[in-house]
Design an enzyme around this catalytic site. Sequence first.
Site, PDB file in Angstrom:
ATOM      1  N   GLU A 251      44.634  -9.566   0.355  1.00 59.91           N
ATOM      2  CA  GLU A 251      44.408 -10.235  -0.568  1.00 59.91           C
ATOM      3  C   GLU A 251      43.290 -11.128  -0.370  1.00 59.91           C
ATOM      4  OE1 GLU A 251      48.536  -9.966  -3.118  1.00 59.91           O
ATOM      5  OE2 GLU A 251      48.338 -11.740  -1.817  1.00 59.91           O
ATOM      6  N   CYS A 252      42.453 -11.445  -1.064  1.00 60.05           N
ATOM      7  CA  CYS A 252      41.336 -12.339  -1.256  1.00 60.05           C
ATOM      8  C   CYS A 252      40.674 -12.665   0.269  1.00 60.05           C
ATOM      9  CB  CYS A 252      41.818 -13.928  -1.818  1.00 60.05           C
ATOM     10  SG  CYS A 252      40.622 -15.088  -2.076  1.00 60.05           S
ATOM     11  N   GLY A 253      41.308 -13.675   1.072  1.00 63.95           N
ATOM     12  CA  GLY A 253      40.830 -13.867   2.434  1.00 63.95           C
ATOM     13  C   GLY A 253      41.199 -12.561   3.269  1.00 63.95           C
TER      14      GLY A 253
ATOM     15  N   MET B 252      38.505  -9.943   2.566  1.00 62.06           N
ATOM     16  CA  MET B 252      37.372 -10.543   3.135  1.00 62.06           C
ATOM     17  C   MET B 252      37.414 -10.236   4.734  1.00 62.06           C
ATOM     18  SD  MET B 252      36.960 -14.078   1.366  1.00 62.06           S
ATOM     19  CE  MET B 252      35.871 -14.692   2.342  1.00 62.06           C
TER      20      MET B 252
ATOM     21  N   THR C 177      42.064  -6.604  -2.377  1.00 65.51           N
ATOM     22  CA  THR C 177      41.991  -7.331  -3.926  1.00 65.51           C
ATOM     23  C   THR C 177      41.435  -8.679  -3.657  1.00 65.51           C
ATOM     24  OG1 THR C 177      44.072  -8.034  -4.426  1.00 65.51           O
ATOM     25  CG2 THR C 177      43.593  -5.871  -4.818  1.00 65.51           C
TER      26      THR C 177
END
Length: 437
Positions: free
Chosen positions: A327-329, A332, A427
């Site tokens: 998720e998010c970080g 990435m 995501t």
Amino acid sequence: MIDAPGLMISAPASGTGKTTVMLGLLRSLADDGIRVQPFKSGPDYIDPAFHLAASGRASFNLDTWAMGDGLLDAIAAQAAGAEICIGEGSMGLYDGVATRGQSGFGTSAETAARMGWPVVLVLDVSGQAQSAAAAALGFKMYNPDLPFAGVILNRVASPRHERLTRMGMEKAGLTVLGALPRRGDLALPERHLGLIQAVEHPDLARAIAGYATFLRDNVDLTAIKAAARGRAIPQSDALLPPPAQRIALASDAAFSFTYPHLIEGWRAAGAEVLPFSPLADETPDPTADLVWLPGGYPELHAGTLAAADTFRSALRRHAETRPVHGECGGYMALGEALIDKDGARHQMAGLLGLVTSYEKRKFHLGYRQATLSAPLPGHAPGARLRGHEYHYSTILEQPDAPLAAVADADGNSVPETGSRRGRVSGTFFHLITAEAP
């Protein structure tokens, strides 16, 4: 049924001192031997960690846009055994979105009304005196049905300033619960997503103790406790079920943005949560059914993550046979590369083709509703999810298949669809809950 008397600490806007009041109040009550249960209204994954440090009890989010009645009751029931609940609002008291969600618009006022908690309005009275009462009265009368305990005056410049401001409040019929002198040394350190994380604070224990002393010296704790009210909460088992039985959860300064109600739901259903630290080059438990990388600040630790060869190799081995989600970080970190604020490119896990840049900053903020086009651990294609996105990173490359059709709170499509490759998914939104089918 569970009794949950409490108060909602709110304000006309962000930056008025809610968090200082919240932490000082939590610690003061806990120091008095009172079992206090903290909550956060709205989608925030930083403040609850500070609440835990101040109160000794895990803090949970209550979110009327993302959550239905059953989940709200299940989360509120975490107050079992507490003597008083203290909720911290987000933004201004009545600030939310324009389109109704599962049970409301996401305002702190809705949370307070639903829980039956009177509002304590924290007012920054800098540059005004009696006029502050007009603003406070407006907040009280905007919704006359909302229980209202009183106001705490913040950033008071002098005894004369306090006296004049109290005169205005008395004329407006408003109870003053405290007056906090202007102090520049009480602000919590911040960075680009708001407060730094609780685990990063250089001396959090002393800071919170200072807030408690400040509150004791300047507010009427007896009156605040006496103002607490609330409704009885029905028992509910609507917490989100776990996506796997054994979940390896990344947990360190780079990956710490998890909603407490999700982890509580996983554990309550019997799942095992197995923390590990990518920053320490630790490997996820080899017997885990799922590796979950939450959000955080990978952009601040990109070099360390790029050098964590043991972690990345283990992650790739896991993905050969079992799912990995970020998720998010965390998303990435699963990508091909991350470009930091100085323009340096750092190799990430390479399980997805995603390339993100923090050098080319763009602010992304808001609720998200997603319809899955492919499975996400714990959810089948077609499932409708609700979450929240909050980051500054820009996508430079996203060559993989999209994971979902994603829209904002008003139903407008957003380009951050997440992506998938094999057993790996990611995501940019943080999952809050899934809608009932």
